[in-house]
Scaffold this motif. Sequence first.
Motif, mmCIF file in Angstrom:
data_model
loop_
_atom_site.group_PDB
_atom_site.id
_atom_site.type_symbol
_atom_site.label_atom_id
_atom_site.label_comp_id
_atom_site.label_asym_id
_atom_site.label_seq_id
_atom_site.Cartn_x
_atom_site.Cartn_y
_atom_site.Cartn_z
ATOM 1 N N LEU A 96 0.830 -1.204 0.000
ATOM 2 C CA LEU A 96 0.000 0.000 0.000
ATOM 3 C C LEU A 96 0.865 1.256 0.000
ATOM 4 C CD1 LEU A 96 -2.773 -0.907 2.626
ATOM 5 C CD2 LEU A 96 -2.965 -0.952 0.132
ATOM 6 N N GLY A 110 3.960 0.403 -3.317
ATOM 7 C CA GLY A 110 3.597 -0.143 -4.623
ATOM 8 C C GLY A 110 3.981 -1.608 -4.731
ATOM 9 N N ASN A 123 -4.301 1.050 -6.684
ATOM 10 C CA ASN A 123 -4.349 2.434 -7.176
ATOM 11 C C ASN A 123 -4.298 3.488 -6.074
ATOM 12 O OD1 ASN A 123 -6.962 2.716 -6.081
ATOM 13 N ND2 ASN A 123 -7.945 2.033 -7.980
ATOM 14 N N GLY A 124 -4.112 3.063 -4.849
ATOM 15 C CA GLY A 124 -3.912 4.014 -3.762
ATOM 16 C C GLY A 124 -5.160 4.450 -3.025
ATOM 17 N N GLU A 125 -6.323 3.913 -3.387
ATOM 18 C CA GLU A 125 -7.558 4.318 -2.710
ATOM 19 C C GLU A 125 -7.543 3.963 -1.226
ATOM 20 O OE1 GLU A 125 -11.283 3.246 -4.580
ATOM 21 O OE2 GLU A 125 -10.301 3.192 -6.532
ATOM 22 N N ASN A 156 -5.166 4.132 0.720
ATOM 23 C CA ASN A 156 -4.333 5.079 1.466
ATOM 24 C C ASN A 156 -5.082 6.370 1.769
ATOM 25 O OD1 ASN A 156 -2.209 3.292 1.357
ATOM 26 N ND2 ASN A 156 -1.285 4.204 -0.457
ATOM 27 N N ASP A 157 -6.211 6.596 1.109
ATOM 28 C CA ASP A 157 -6.983 7.816 1.320
ATOM 29 C C ASP A 157 -7.890 7.620 2.537
ATOM 30 O OD1 ASP A 157 -8.400 10.125 1.266
ATOM 31 O OD2 ASP A 157 -9.443 9.749 -0.637
#
Length: 838
Positions: free
Chosen positions: A41, A44, A605-607, A609-610
């Motif tokens: 996460l 990558g 895609n990094g979601e 982490n939000d």
Amino acid sequence: MSDAQKKFYLTTPIYYVNARPHIGHAYTTIAADVIARRQRLLLGTDNVWFLTGTDEHGQKIQRSAEAAGIPPQRFADQVSEQFRSLWQRMGITYNDYIRTTEPRHTRGVQRLFAELYSRGHIYLDTYTGQYSVGEEMFVDGPPGTIGPDGKPTETVTEENFYFRLSSYQAELIDRIEADEDDPKAFRIEPEARRNEVLSFLRGNVAAASSTEGVILSEGGKAAESKDLRFSSKGNPYVPGALKDLSISRSSFDWGIPVPEPAASRTTKKHVIYVWLDALTNYMTAVGYGSDDPAQQEQYKKFWPADLHLVGKEIIRFHCVYWPAFLLAAGVPLPKKVQAHGWLLFEESKMSKSRGNIVRTETILDAFGSLLTPKPVLSTSSTASSISNTVSSRPERSGVEGSASPEPPPPPTKAEQDLFASDVLRYFLLREIPFGQDGSFSFDALVQRYNSDLANGYGNLVSRTLSMIRQYFSTGEAVGRLSGYAPVPPLENDETSFPLNEAIRSSVGVVLGRTNEAFEENDFGRLLESVWSLIGTTDSFISEKAPWKLAKLDSTDAIITLRQVLYSAAESIRIITALLYPVLPYSTAKVWDQLGLGDIEAAARNGELNDLTWGSLKPGTKLGQLGPIFPRADKGLIQIMTDAEQNGSSTPPTPSKFVDEKTTHTAPAPSDPTHPGAAPRTSLLPHENPGTQVGASSAPVPELARPPAPHSEAPASGVFAGSAASDTQQIAIDDFVKIELRVAKVLVAERIPKADKLLRLEVDLGYEKRQILSGIAQWYTPEDLIGRRIIIVANLAPRKMRGLESHGMLLAASHGEDGKPILATFAESDEIELGSRLK
């Protein structure tokens, strides 16, 4: 962030293939998988490498194969495949699975041996002694000694290659003592294991300082002597306490052959013993020893390893031998070794001899049976959005909606396994403080599952999404709100969300705690923090009672209802993102029900982490709703118990969590040059002699000491005292001989096979020392660490369980069997460590 910081390489131990896997192996592998998912996460997918595998060489494998009537390679193939299949069944996301019988590993091990040999760090020596043919091992004694197989021994001369381990005593101490930000630092966690390794490397400082007549303290300036030296940090050690290590054997051939030019010097064929063989897997798996440019680039990218996860009983191999090999070869050291404790079953250490080992498959089969088709709400053109869940009694869910006209297909076996794997993952990581011993029982597993997963996280999701769907899909309440825009996120219009501040504040606190816990691999604290947010959100829903708001004929009430349910859904989104590394399958189901799609894609895609409050878009359509964690009946406990009692004809795998009985009773050779002696080192006890090696449970290259009888060490001191009426009077002259001093407990841990004994390391201000105490049935190690206690400081040293105790704790108890209450001082008491009581 530098290029060097943009990668993360972690490893499990490689598991020994003398039998099949059990939950001890699963524990380490699960922890590694959680760390790997978390690092992906952050960094990558392409920058994280997660390695596991199997250790397949050694005399024990050769014997096991002979007993099975098959070649060693076939035996190793069969058992290794059981490990690989289990990890796949559990959804473990390893990047590579190394086997020490692979050509790439053989090539790398031989290259490392040749490198060490060419640099002059390996030499050939011989040893003549009494050899038991039946047990294939050296034993102490004169010619004709009766060996462990009951037959007379033979006089045998065996040559061995030795590694100059003694040359690295000072450098190893300096690197382990170095500050964390020092680029040469070699980190060992937890602190108890670090202290254990340093104690081993420093030798018997107390005895040496007594001989020299000097008083030493941490960072002291006492002059060096022939018996003492000082590290870069000013701490004393005994030079020569670390001895050279035998790293080859010629009495069996199931191993990697010693390469040229060293091989030409021997009279018999030698194989590289598992010390050097097994540990090298960490490098060969990422390309060490390969001539392939792509493999060389991979090695350059990922080495050194960022984290080795190991069991505490193999800490010596990873923190003394392994870094010494690498230093001698000019290879960078791994950044950190982290050890975990033993897994106890029904409060007893899992043991092959006791028959209390638990197979992971038992748990997967039992809990997988809970995942059966359930009625769910169908998704229709009027599907609800976020402001919008499923329950006929939304105030406390458990029933999740009305029956769908078309029930979903039954879960596949893979889905059942992944669900059950999540249950095991959660229990082990929540129940057992990583780095300490922990208990496992079927009863505790079912209880924790029902209380935390079914009634906690699962119920929160169910009741929230049920009410969203129930109140905001069809019906009069929605009709009265036609024309209203979706409720905006809190950060866009704080005046619209005054009642959400409690949850928002809780989220901020929990995010800080979980980030710290992830960094420290403190899984228990991580999950405790997340569950506090689950509790806060659940209480928020109960306090605001949306089921009551929905009945009010008021636009303000309906807007408040939307605010409450949006806040609960947003909290669930953040909770689910935090839990993804721990519960990948279950969080995927929740993520989908929130209408957010594929959680694996969100991870890439990094979601995930939000975690900003308000990122859940109002108006998001919910997915198909259904149960996440069906309740487990207590009958499941009996099902698992019966499955283990009926068991499999294949014996469970002895591993880092297992006491494996040795098959002999011969004493260990006292001559340190003996190829069957303890690893030519001194003071650190080998907790499970003759069974552990390298990254696994392989037998060590030295002779295994026989297990001590499983009886408790006799009580001593205050724990063996008689009744007060029998107290013998003493003169004042006798009393003043007793030296009572104040000490602080730095380290406390259990001693394998000694249920009543704890090993303590205490600080007297002027020195640190080891004390063994028979209080394990009344005090846990956690109870003692940091306490200021009173000890008898001038008690003659005494050996118990192979360990030397220098002192005794002072305690009081009522009656012969009463609990001893330690005499202690509070932290606030102004008394220096080492102060004498008069």
